[in-house]
Structures are given as structure tokens and as C-alpha cells.
Motif scaffolding. Structure first.
Motif, short mmCIF file in Angstrom:
data_model
loop_
_atom_site.label_atom_id
_atom_site.label_comp_id
_atom_site.label_asym_id
_atom_site.label_seq_id
_atom_site.Cartn_x
_atom_site.Cartn_y
_atom_site.Cartn_z
N MET A 1 0.90 -1.26 0.10
CA MET A 1 -0.02 0.05 -0.09
C MET A 1 0.89 1.22 -0.02
O MET A 1 1.71 1.20 0.73
N THR A 2 0.68 2.12 -0.91
CA THR A 2 1.36 3.38 -1.04
C THR A 2 0.89 4.39 0.14
O THR A 2 -0.13 4.29 0.80
N GLN A 3 1.95 5.60 0.48
CA GLN A 3 1.46 6.58 1.26
C GLN A 3 0.27 7.09 0.89
O GLN A 3 -0.51 7.59 1.70
N ASN A 4 0.09 7.39 -0.21
CA ASN A 4 -1.10 8.01 -0.89
C ASN A 4 -2.11 7.31 -0.53
O ASN A 4 -3.43 8.02 -0.23
N THR A 47 -8.09 -1.74 1.25
CA THR A 47 -7.54 -2.30 0.19
C THR A 47 -7.81 -1.62 -1.18
O THR A 47 -7.08 -1.49 -2.16
N SER A 48 -9.06 -0.98 -1.29
CA SER A 48 -9.53 -0.44 -2.45
C SER A 48 -8.80 0.72 -3.11
O SER A 48 -8.61 1.13 -4.16
N PHE A 49 -8.20 1.32 -1.93
CA PHE A 49 -7.22 2.77 -2.23
C PHE A 49 -6.10 2.43 -3.14
O PHE A 49 -5.49 3.12 -3.81
N ALA A 50 -5.74 1.14 -3.17
CA ALA A 50 -4.46 0.74 -4.22
C ALA A 50 -5.05 0.89 -5.61
O ALA A 50 -4.37 1.28 -6.37
N ARG A 51 -6.31 0.73 -5.86
CA ARG A 51 -6.76 0.87 -7.38
C ARG A 51 -7.55 2.41 -7.41
O ARG A 51 -7.80 2.42 -8.65
N PHE A 52 -7.61 3.37 -6.47
CA PHE A 52 -8.31 4.31 -6.68
C PHE A 52 -7.30 5.43 -7.56
O PHE A 52 -6.20 5.86 -7.27
N ARG A 53 -7.90 5.84 -8.68
CA ARG A 53 -7.06 6.76 -9.48
C ARG A 53 -7.54 8.28 -9.49
O ARG A 53 -7.42 9.17 -10.14
N LYS A 59 -15.73 10.84 -1.98
CA LYS A 59 -16.95 10.33 -1.36
C LYS A 59 -17.93 9.23 -2.05
O LYS A 59 -18.15 8.32 -1.78
N THR A 60 -17.80 9.39 -3.24
CA THR A 60 -18.37 8.43 -4.24
C THR A 60 -17.67 7.26 -4.22
O THR A 60 -18.22 6.12 -4.17
N TRP A 61 -16.26 7.20 -4.21
CA TRP A 61 -15.64 5.85 -4.21
C TRP A 61 -15.98 5.27 -2.79
O TRP A 61 -16.14 3.89 -2.76
N VAL A 62 -15.73 6.02 -1.60
CA VAL A 62 -16.07 5.42 -0.21
C VAL A 62 -17.28 4.76 -0.35
O VAL A 62 -17.59 3.90 0.23
N TYR A 63 -18.70 5.58 -0.74
CA TYR A 63 -19.73 5.02 -0.68
C TYR A 63 -19.85 3.80 -1.63
O TYR A 63 -20.78 2.92 -1.32
N ARG A 64 -19.41 3.70 -2.79
CA ARG A 64 -19.46 2.60 -3.79
C ARG A 64 -18.80 1.47 -3.01
O ARG A 64 -19.44 0.47 -2.84
#
Length: 174
Positions: A1-4, A47-53, A59-64
Motif C-alpha cells: 500500500m502506498t503512502q497516498n 485495500t481499494s485505495f490501491a486501485r483509486f485513480r 465520497k463517491t468511491w467510499v460509498y461505492r
């Protein structure tokens, strides 16, 4: 997992943890399983934030992610007791405690139970609406059109209100 990704998860947790807890409690009646569901949401989010671009709002990402986990939970739970469509529920249990605070708590429990009995997409839609999300945001999160969201919210509110309207007395007139 990256710092970002770690920073995004911390930011998401600070902003949306209470909403995730409310979603878990709206979907799962059992408090222990609701806490487990909330943890599952946080794990999936982390774990999903590794794919978040950044193609959509945080907010949309979190709720999805959270609503996908909740929908999976509901699907798995569907193997349990059969759900009854909201339209088929004849009556709600009568409040047993005459005190206002207890009566309000009972009504909220009844509303939560009615929401739990909705199909997953309707539960997701009304919970987001109750969280104060806009029709456009709900549409983006659920993948429904804005018009479909508006119709669903209106229909669900009418169904819920119908379960709390006073029965007509035999002598009542319009």
C-alpha cells in the motif's frame, strides 16, 4: 500500500466513518454482525485505495465500496429468513411503552426494520438519501439515473409513510 493510499484511507475514515457505521446498522439488525460488517467495509475500503485513480470524488468511491460490501452482505444473508416485500407487511407492532422517548425509539426501530426488508438497491438509495446525499450523488454511487433515484426515494418514502398513517375510523369521512 502506498503512502497516498494510506493518506486517502485516513481522510476517508475521518470524513465517512460515522456514515459507514450507520449504513452497517441500517443493513444488519444484529449489533455484533453490524460491527463485523462495518469492519468489512473498512477493510475493503483500505485495500481499494490501491486501485483509486481519482476518476471520481473520494465520497463517491467510499460509498461505492461500502455499499458494494453491504450489498454482498445482504445477498449472503438472503439465504437466511425470507424477506417480505414492504407492500406485503400488514401492520407494525404496536408501541408498548407510552412514554414519548420510548415510542420514538420504537418508531425508529420499525423504520429501520422496514428499510432492512427493502431490496438492496432500494436500501442503498434510501440510506444515502437519509445521509443527506443529493440525487446526483446517489445516482453516481448506485449507477442509477437521477430520475430513477428520485422515483425510488419518493416511492420508498410513500411506502414507509403508509405504514405509519392512522387507520380510518368507521365514522370518519373525507
Amino acid at each position: 500500500m502506498t503512502q497516498n493510499a494510506d493518506a486517502l484511507y485516513r481522510e476517508a475514515g475521518q470524513q465517512f466513518a460515522p456514515a459507514l457505521a450507520r449504513l452497517a446498522n441500517a443493513v444488519e439488525r444484529n449489533p455484533d454482525r453490524a460491527r463485523d460488517l462495518e469492519q468489512e467495509m473498512h477493510c475493503a475500503l483500505w485495500t481499494s485505495f490501491a486501485r483509486f485513480r481519482g476518476d471520481c470524488a473520494l465520497k463517491t468511491w467510499v460509498y461505492r465500496v461500502a455499499h458494494n460490501v453491504a450489498a454482498d452482505h445482504v445477498t449472503k444473508s438472503a439465504r437466511g429468513p425470507k424477506k417480505i416485500p414492504l407492500e406485503d407487511i400488514d401492520s407494525l407492532p404496536a408501541p408498548e411503552n407510552p412514554e414519548t422517548g420510548a415510542a420514538e425509539a420504537l418508531v425508529m426501530q420499525q423504520v429501520a426494520e422496514l428499510i432492512r426488508n427493502l431490496p438492496p438497491i432500494d436500501t442503498q438509495t434510501i440510506v444515502l438519501w437519509l445521509e443527506g446525499e443529493s440525487t446526483a450523488d446517489i445516482a453516481e454511487i448506485t449507477g442509477l439515473s437521477a430520475g430513477a433515484v428520485g422515483v425510488r426515494v419518493h416511492r420508498i418514502k410513500a411506502l414507509l409513510a403508509g405504514h405509519f398513517s392512522a387507520p380510518k375510523q368507521s365514522g370518519d369521512t373525507l
